[in-house]
Design a protein around this motif. Structure first.
Motif, PDB file in Angstrom:
ATOM      1  N   GLY A   1      -8.018  13.751  -2.025  1.00 12.27           N
ATOM      2  CA  GLY A   1      -9.643  13.859  -2.606  1.00 12.27           C
ATOM      3  C   GLY A   1      -8.657  14.482  -4.253  1.00 12.27           C
ATOM      4  O   GLY A   1      -9.608  15.543  -5.081  1.00 12.27           O
ATOM      5  N   ALA A   2      -7.516  13.902  -4.352  1.00 10.79           N
ATOM      6  CA  ALA A   2      -6.475  14.535  -5.834  1.00 10.79           C
ATOM      7  C   ALA A   2      -5.842  13.745  -6.162  1.00 10.79           C
ATOM      8  O   ALA A   2      -5.763  12.321  -6.425  1.00 10.79           O
ATOM      9  N   VAL A   3      -5.009  14.062  -7.286  1.00  7.01           N
ATOM     10  CA  VAL A   3      -4.012  13.126  -7.643  1.00  7.01           C
ATOM     11  C   VAL A   3      -2.478  12.982  -8.300  1.00  7.01           C
ATOM     12  O   VAL A   3      -2.155  14.707  -8.018  1.00  7.01           O
ATOM     13  N   VAL A   4      -1.875  12.474  -8.366  1.00  7.40           N
ATOM     14  CA  VAL A   4      -0.917  12.683  -7.867  1.00  7.40           C
ATOM     15  C   VAL A   4      -0.131  13.671  -9.257  1.00  7.40           C
ATOM     16  O   VAL A   4      -0.765  13.715 -10.581  1.00  7.40           O
ATOM     17  N   ALA A   5       0.169  15.015  -9.395  1.00  7.50           N
ATOM     18  CA  ALA A   5       0.501  16.060 -10.239  1.00  7.50           C
ATOM     19  C   ALA A   5       1.435  15.837 -11.041  1.00  7.50           C
ATOM     20  O   ALA A   5       2.390  14.635 -10.956  1.00  7.50           O
ATOM     21  N   SER A   6       1.444  16.146 -12.421  1.00 10.42           N
ATOM     22  CA  SER A   6       1.809  16.074 -13.288  1.00 10.42           C
ATOM     23  C   SER A   6       3.476  17.073 -13.433  1.00 10.42           C
ATOM     24  O   SER A   6       2.995  18.238 -12.683  1.00 10.42           O
ATOM     25  N   PHE A   7       4.469  17.555 -14.559  1.00 11.46           N
ATOM     26  CA  PHE A   7       5.579  18.044 -14.521  1.00 11.46           C
ATOM     27  C   PHE A   7       4.944  19.757 -14.916  1.00 11.46           C
ATOM     28  O   PHE A   7       5.367  20.773 -14.287  1.00 11.46           O
TER      29      PHE A   7
END
Length: 334
Positions: free
Chosen positions: A167-173
């Motif tokens: 239920g998420a996405v890959v985090a950005s820097f």
């Protein structure tokens, strides 16, 4: 193909958070959106007498342009969407020459280059749009994730899917940086959305870059997305539903836990749900419960003896045998 054209245009959405930069004919248009917004990707056919109906095709182009993802195909009254874009991508269709599309509920995974191809019987038009997705740190929570088969087992594609599954996405820097400033300390390297591998350290120590090093983000730089394997840092947004502990008279196996949530008109909660409820809603409960990935965790926002005595955290218990009847369950209802 008779011509290759880009249309110079300034476009503003009603939400006000999405905009398109004026560009030269040889430069793709850039569109920016915030996570969860609806966004319009602009594309127009030349103003000319059309012979027959427009055939409009949108694709998402990967770094290797030989690998593309179909988004939408329109032929007359027939419109078809594909894959993750199904039921959330629509033609704007403000007039006969408008080939723009609207993407609902934008995610970080939607970032990238899109190509609009228009065929009208006279000339073909190809038009590129680059979608950039942003998200403020207050709108979500970053959490490290590794699957049940152990640490450092995810290539980039696996990492993207692992976050989606939770239920998420890959985090950005930027999101990881804000999480580090907020106290996130984790000594296992994970993928970020830009293809780099990093980890946040607030308390320097020998196994994590050396005890004499300074706090900060440790970076392995860009890694081969296919062959290299790490954990991943995921980003979960504010919940659109209710995360809760399901009161049951007995402890449950994993399958019983899944069914119990279904019987309550909900689904078994994902890891992203428990982190969002803990961080963004202050959810606190000292009961270990099953989650959708087969892990057992519990959220503590008020540290106390026998729960999490020193810090607020989502406590990880284990990936136990799914047949054990030692735990309750956390559910999520839209």
């Amino acid at each position: 193909m008779m011509s290759l054209q880009c249309i110079t245009i300034i476009f503003l959405t009603l939400a006000g958070s999405v905009y398109c930069e004026m560009t030269s004919p040889s430069t793709p248009i850039k569109v920016k959106a915030e996570l969860g917004d609806n966004v319009t990707l602009p594309c127009r056919a030349p103003n000319s007498n059309l012979y027959g109906s427009l055939r409009i095709k949108w694709i998402k182009v990967s770094e290797d342009e030989s690998v593309t993802e179909d988004v939408l195909l329109s032929m007359g009254l027939h419109v078809k969407t594909y894959g993750s874009f199904e039921d959330r991508v629509f033609l704007q269709g403000s007039d006969d020459n408008d080939a723009s599309i609207i993407i609902d509920d934008v995610s970080m995974d939607d970032m990238g280059k899109y190509r609009c191809e228009i065929m009208n019987g006279v000339e073909d038009v190809m038009h590129d749009v680059i979608l950039e997705v942003e998200n403020g740190p207050a709108q979500g929570v970053v959490f490290p994730y590794s699957p049940h088969h152990g640490r450092y087992n995810l290539n980039f594609e696996d990492a993207v899917q692992a976050c989606i599954d939770q239920g998420a996405v890959v985090a950005s820097f930027d999101q990881l940086y804000e999480a580090w400033k907020d106290g996130l300390d984790w000594c296992n390297a994970g993928w970020l959305s830009d293809g780099t591998v990093q980890y946040p350290i607030t308390k320097p120590r020998e196994p994590c870059g050396g005890s004499s090093s300074t706090p900060g983000l440790r970076s392995y730089g860009r890694q081969n997305k296919q062959s290299r394997r790490f954990d991943v840092f995921c980003h979960a947004s504010l919940l659109k539903g209710r995360f809760y502990w399901l009161v049951q008279p007995e402890r449950l196996t994993y399958d019983e836990a899944v069914q119990a949530c279904i019987d309550d008109g909900a689904e078994i909660a994902k890891v992203g749900h428990i982190f969002a409820a803990w961080k963004l809603e202050g959810y606190d409960r000292c009961d270990a419960g099953w989650l959708a990935d087969g892990s057992v965790r519990y959220p503590i926002s008020r540290p106390r003896k026998n729960c999490s005595p020193t810090e607020s955290a989502v406590r990880f218990v284990s990936f136990p045998d799914k047949q054990v009847k030692s735990y309750g369950v956390y559910c999520y209802k839209e």
